[in-house]
Design an enzyme around this catalytic site. Structure first.
Site, short mmCIF file in Angstrom:
data_model
loop_
_atom_site.label_atom_id
_atom_site.label_comp_id
_atom_site.label_asym_id
_atom_site.label_seq_id
_atom_site.Cartn_x
_atom_site.Cartn_y
_atom_site.Cartn_z
N LYS A 30 48.94 39.97 65.84
CA LYS A 30 49.63 39.60 67.08
C LYS A 30 50.90 40.42 67.17
CE LYS A 30 51.21 35.71 69.85
NZ LYS A 30 52.33 36.47 70.42
N ASP A 32 54.51 41.76 68.95
CA ASP A 32 55.66 41.24 69.70
C ASP A 32 56.13 42.32 70.67
OD1 ASP A 32 57.64 39.57 70.53
OD2 ASP A 32 58.92 39.82 68.78
N GLU A 177 54.45 38.96 63.60
CA GLU A 177 54.55 37.80 64.48
C GLU A 177 53.40 36.82 64.30
OE1 GLU A 177 55.21 36.57 69.14
OE2 GLU A 177 54.40 38.53 68.66
#
Length: 325
Positions: A30, A32, A177
């Protein structure tokens, strides 16, 4: 533009799939950054649209050469625009200096030289005149990786099939993240927050000291809408952000009573933050908050309230913060 406009598919917050289903899922880091859909017309041109649909092409001039990366093959790609720190990790604070410059191309060009972005590609939605929206994720992924899209400011990181627990542990170990879990047989659902994609954000928690609050509005009139919190560093109470979520109604009402009993005219933070409308309190209340990451200046990003910590003294809430915060 001849290509179809496609709003990005969104992931639903959740947890890892059951172990028995692990092999049916792919796992991606994931990121950011700023979500973007990329349109390559096949004539060398490039169009970059934000999740809102806004044309943000001019904000990122370093991405323009991507327009010719597939020659005359038109394509619509899904990805995330990142600004990387010195350790190669996505830094949203760095990216903020690049966002919002779509209508200031001269400044965008200057910023591109100082803080270049990197586009991570993770899906292909339309290719060579054919829609891939109904094609399973696993096949779309294969086609995307087959395009060989790797350049000075863009890349196509691989996805991991299975081994979700190990993937999530790796993101935590490296301070990333979080993780996005994507079902291998999932189709692409434009604009839909789907359970076929699950996002897991790595959150941290720390103890903080309440030094002020902001009045709530609407149904929160008379109650704190947010508390202003800090931590001790070098014997000074340093402001690290505002927290506006995480309470039940009863907890917020109880907190309001505690804050009113501690009101003062003097800001306890050093240096005093610029927070219009703030009410200051004596720095006696300690609470625990959850947050995603710290900015380079020490501020807590995406903080939410967990609980009061009456078992701790304010001196227990300390942190190693930059001198210039």
């Amino acid at each position: 533009m001849s290509l179809p406009l496609i709003p990005p598919m969104l992931a639903t917050p959740g947890t890892l799939p059951p172990t028995a289903q692990d092999a049916r899922w792919a796992y991606e880091t994931k990121q950011d950054g700023q979500r973007a859909v990329i349109y390559l017309e096949g004539d060398g041109s490039l169009l970059v649209r934000a999740r809102s649909g806004e044309d943000i092409t001019a904000a990122y001039p370093e991405l323009r050469p991507l327009g010719g990366a597939l020659g005359t093959t038109p394509a619509v790609l899904d990805g995330e625009i990142l600004a990387l720190d010195e350790e190669g990790r996505a830094d949203f604070q760095l990216l903020q200096s690049r966002m919002g410059l779509a209508h200031a191309p001269a400044r965008a060009a200057r910023m591109a030289a100082q803080t270049p972005v990197h586009l991570v590609l993770f899906d292909v939605l339309h290719l060579a005149g054919s829609s891939l929206l109904k094609v399973p994720y696993s096949r779309r992924r294969g086609q995307l990786e087959g395009l060989g899209l790797r350049g000075p400011f863009w890349s196509t990181p691989s996805a991991l099939v299975g081994h979700g627990a190990q993937a999530l542990a790796a993101t935590r170990e490296h301070g990333l993240e979080g993780l996005v879990c994507k079902r291998l047989d999932s189709v692409y659902e434009p604009g839909v927050r789907s359970r076929a994609w699950i996002k897991i954000r790595n959150m941290r928690s720390e103890d903080v000291i309440v030094g002020g609050w902001l009045p709530g509005k609407g149904r929160l009139t008379g109650l704190p809408g947010a508390v202003l919190v800090g931590q001790y560093a070098a014997r000074r109470l340093r402001y690290v952000g505002g927290v506006g979520t995480g309470w039940s109604e009863a907890e917020r009402a109880h907190l309001a009573e505690l804050l009113r009993a501690s009101e003062t005219d003097t800001c306890p933070f050093d240096p005093a933050p610029r927070v219009p409308g703030a009410h200051w309190v004596l720095p006696r209340l300690v609470g625990e908050v959850r947050y995603s990451v710290r900015t380079r200046s020490g501020m807590l990003r995406q903080p939410s309230w967990l609980r009061l910590r009456p078992d701790l003294t304010p001196q227990d809430a300390s942190a190693d913060l930059p001198e210039d915060i």
